[in-house]
Design a protein around this motif. Structure first.
Motif, PDB file in Angstrom:
ATOM      1  N   GLY A   1       0.822  -1.217   0.000  1.00  0.00           N
ATOM      2  CA  GLY A   1       0.000   0.000   0.000  1.00  0.00           C
ATOM      3  C   GLY A   1       0.848   1.256   0.000  1.00  0.00           C
ATOM      4  N   GLY A   2       0.222   2.393   0.241  1.00  0.00           N
ATOM      5  CA  GLY A   2       0.921   3.683   0.211  1.00  0.00           C
ATOM      6  C   GLY A   2       1.943   3.785   1.324  1.00  0.00           C
TER       7      GLY A   2
ATOM      8  N   LYS B   1       3.294  -9.123  -4.671  1.00  0.00           N
ATOM      9  CA  LYS B   1       3.471  -9.131  -6.118  1.00  0.00           C
ATOM     10  C   LYS B   1       4.912  -9.477  -6.487  1.00  0.00           C
ATOM     11  CE  LYS B   1       1.934  -6.257  -9.957  1.00  0.00           C
ATOM     12  NZ  LYS B   1       3.100  -5.437 -10.387  1.00  0.00           N
TER      13      LYS B   1
ATOM     14  N   SER C   1       6.732  -1.463  -2.622  1.00  0.00           N
ATOM     15  CA  SER C   1       5.375  -1.789  -2.214  1.00  0.00           C
ATOM     16  C   SER C   1       4.569  -2.223  -3.436  1.00  0.00           C
ATOM     17  CB  SER C   1       4.748  -0.547  -1.575  1.00  0.00           C
ATOM     18  OG  SER C   1       3.453  -0.814  -1.123  1.00  0.00           O
TER      19      SER C   1
ATOM     20  N   ARG D   1       0.179  -2.439  -4.884  1.00  0.00           N
ATOM     21  CA  ARG D   1      -1.266  -2.367  -4.625  1.00  0.00           C
ATOM     22  C   ARG D   1      -1.848  -3.557  -5.346  1.00  0.00           C
ATOM     23  NH1 ARG D   1      -2.770   2.044  -2.051  1.00  0.00           N
ATOM     24  NH2 ARG D   1      -1.589   3.979  -2.266  1.00  0.00           N
TER      25      ARG D   1
ATOM     26  N   VAL E   1       8.395   3.720  -4.967  1.00  0.00           N
ATOM     27  CA  VAL E   1       7.810   2.727  -4.065  1.00  0.00           C
ATOM     28  C   VAL E   1       7.236   1.523  -4.802  1.00  0.00           C
ATOM     29  CG1 VAL E   1       5.695   2.418  -2.726  1.00  0.00           C
ATOM     30  CG2 VAL E   1       7.407   4.047  -1.993  1.00  0.00           C
ATOM     31  N   TYR E   2       6.537   1.749  -5.884  1.00  0.00           N
ATOM     32  CA  TYR E   2       5.835   0.640  -6.524  1.00  0.00           C
ATOM     33  C   TYR E   2       6.669  -0.036  -7.616  1.00  0.00           C
ATOM     34  CZ  TYR E   2       1.866   2.469  -4.025  1.00  0.00           C
ATOM     35  OH  TYR E   2       1.029   2.897  -3.029  1.00  0.00           O
TER      36      TYR E   2
END
Lengths: 410, 410
Positions: free
Chosen positions: A14-15, A47, A80, A82, B178-179
């Protein structure tokens, strides 16, 4: 039942927040001290794990200075995602793959630091482990600047974002009063469905600051005409009106204020709707209807990565929930999240406790109605008393060559 | 010639900075120690002075703690104005009124802390004093985050804004990665005609940070097609592209990029042009043409009022130029501005010197062409070596109840 794995793995999801890496340190150190041979980190959450993107944290964190800098590094050190896991029945192969990877890594303890979606992941994985007789322990570690998780007094990450918002609102207030002339500043704060962050703007008011003039939470239906009327009274009465507005304020029919730009605001030359944000929309409206000078400021991502202004209470609690999760897992718990329970406000005392993950995932905690003033544009002393302990004290950045030092995985 | 007044008066003018109040303290303490009976402060600059809005600084600053907090308080303690004095021939009555007020206050020393327009004020007032035989000494004290004043190596206020921009760019960079997925962040920085502040984004690059990917200064004509082409290459090659763009970038025909919204971007339902800012325009354009995820962040006023991230070098120099102005005035100088002269970079050494005010007012100093990389989207090591000493060290805020303490005139 299979032989219990000896290693731990931890992910962030998440964030990001300013203190999510403190929770990572908490898990890492507690798991290590309880005998985990390796503590692995998933790159980009579940992921990345599915692509076997894994680091050994002992390789990337070489010494205690690295650990101290990591506590002061914003965003998610591990990366991270989502990503919402499907239910096992929908995609059994995915679960088999994931548990196969964990087996290969000899993992006995699985930690996931995140918000609602992350707790949903822990819920599904621990249920699947139960069903399949896996002995791996799954624990959730809360984080979110939004403070909207159930069964925890507050979430790590919230206190630092609230401290940042309070401090910035004080600086903006000083700036807005410089010319002594009529002007309006509308500051947009994150939190689409819950007003915890927007409410933090109330912290600015103190004996050294006039404070903000209106606070518009998403919990209160937003009436644009009312808002403009109130603003008109305010801007006639004083120079430098400052307003905090949630990005998620909605009018009575449920539409977000930022969506109204389609009707009243900008549409580009190709006819595309350009979402301008609630604050910008309201500032444009104020200019047009009241003829006053108005500007919009969006705190944007700055409010979730402001490690240089982190709350020490928050950093400490973030570390504690990580450590408590590791302790619980090594004692045999699974399918639970560590929550924070406030024992008292004065002196502030807070402890950790465990909650069944099923009571947390996918619920959102909002600001209680009784903490919002009857006029709908302010917060009560109770709300302030709730927030204030969470923003106390600092963890000074480690400055190198004039700037706060961070750490990242190269 | 009239008998010399015994008191001093000081004003602040133009946009605020994080350290403008340190210069105020410098003037106040140096004037006091040189025997000024009263040191008055003009509320809202010359404009307030004409309405006789004056405070006695000894009344509002009660002790050394107040002084220390004032050094840490953003924006202009006395209030400011954006007011350009007419030439005496245009409005002799105004000058007579102003000098009458100074006489009534028994003022012998007049200090004005500000940028280009403020130096213009000092220039006109000292010329008028010469012409009319007044013995009042007029001295300019430089400040501006924009760093665009002539005859000073740099301006107080710039170092703190640069430090803030460098620190925030580091935090934004961490957040953007981050992602691990493709996304573009375009950060808009102040400085309409000079790229000193935008260039400070280059400070983010260090062994603990990847740094920003493009830096677009207003000194370089902006080619939108080129920009989008470069961006496309960047966003295909890496996750988390971060770009710093000046609010003042202009296309070849001289129009500001933010003005192009009239053609390509939002026009509201009433046909009014809505200026959206260069970063927002470019982010919208990137989304439309490259199909990538892009967001705009405007640092807005946060970059000029971030006292919580002030540079100690900057605060110290702001204090010094105030003190040097008082010293010079009491030694008989008038019609001059205190400039900073850099003696060496390593070790950093800087001293003050005096300049005829006529060589400063109404000129703008830009970033030298040779400090911009040949591709036009970066800055050189020389520029970095110039900036780096100015952001060193901190003056930690005094935290009270979790937030930085300020002081204001009630």
């Amino acid at each position: 039942m299979e032989k219990m794995g000896r290693n731990a793995i931890v992910g962030q999801s998440g964030g990001p927040t300013a203190v999510i890496n403190s929770s990572l340190v908490g898990v890492f150190q507690a798991a290590k001290s309880r005998g985990a041979q390796h503590v692995y980190g998933m790159r980009y959450g579940v992921k990345g794990l599915l692509e076997e993107q894994v680091v050994d944290l002992s390789d990337t964190l070489r010494d205690n200075l690295d650990i101290e800098i990591l506590k002061r590094t914003p965003a998610s050190y591990l990366g991270s995602c989502r990503y919402k896991l499907p239910v096992p029945a929908e995609d059994p192969a995915l679960y088999e793959k994931l548990f196969g990877i964990l087996k290969k890594l000899d993992v006995g303890y699985f930690f996931y630091i995140g918000g609602n979606d992350s707790m949903d992941t822990i819920s599904k994985l621990s249920d699947y482990a139960c069903m399949t007789g896996s002995d791996i322990k799954f624990m959730g570690v809360p984080k979110t600047i939004d403070n909207d998780l159930m069964n925890t007094d507050h979430t790590p990450g919230y206190g630092s974002a609230a401290k940042y918002i309070g401090a910035i609102m004080k600086e903006i207030t000083r700036d807005s009063l410089v010319y002594g002339t009529r002007n309006v500043t509308i500051v947009e704060v994150m939190g689409r469905n819950a007003g915890w962050l927007t409410g933090a703007a109330a912290l600015a008011k103190a004996e050294d600051c006039e404070g903000v003039d209106m606070i518009c939470l998403p919990e209160v239906a937003f009436d644009i005409d009312h808002f403009i009327e109130r603003l008109d009274v305010l801007q006639r009465a004083k120079a430098g009106v400052v307003i905090a507005v949630s990005e998620g304020v909605r009018v009575h029919d449920g539409r977000y204020v930022c969506e109204l730009t389609e009707e009243l605001g900008p549409v580009d030359a190709f006819g595309h709707k350009t979402l301008t944000g609630a604050a910008r929309f309201l500032a444009n409206k104020a200019v047009r209807e009241l003829g006053c000078k108005a500007r919009a400021i969006e705190l944007s991502t700055l409010q979730r990565c402001s490690s240089h202004m982190a709350s020490r209470v928050d950093i400490t609690e973030a570390f504690q929930v990580g450590g408590a999760a590791a302790k619980a897992a090594f004692e045999g718990h699974s399918g639970e999240m560590v929550g924070l329970r406030r024992l008292s406000n004065d002196p502030y005392q807070c402890t950790t406790e465990l909650h069944d993950i099923h009571t947390i995932a996918n619920f959102e905690k909002k600001v209680p109605g009784e903490w919002i003033t009857p006029d709908g544009v302010g917060v009560t002393q109770e709300f302030l008393a709730y927030m204030r302990p969470l923003i106390q004290a600092e963890l000074t950045p480690i400055y190198v060559d004039g700037l706060p030092r961070h750490i990242y995985i190269k």
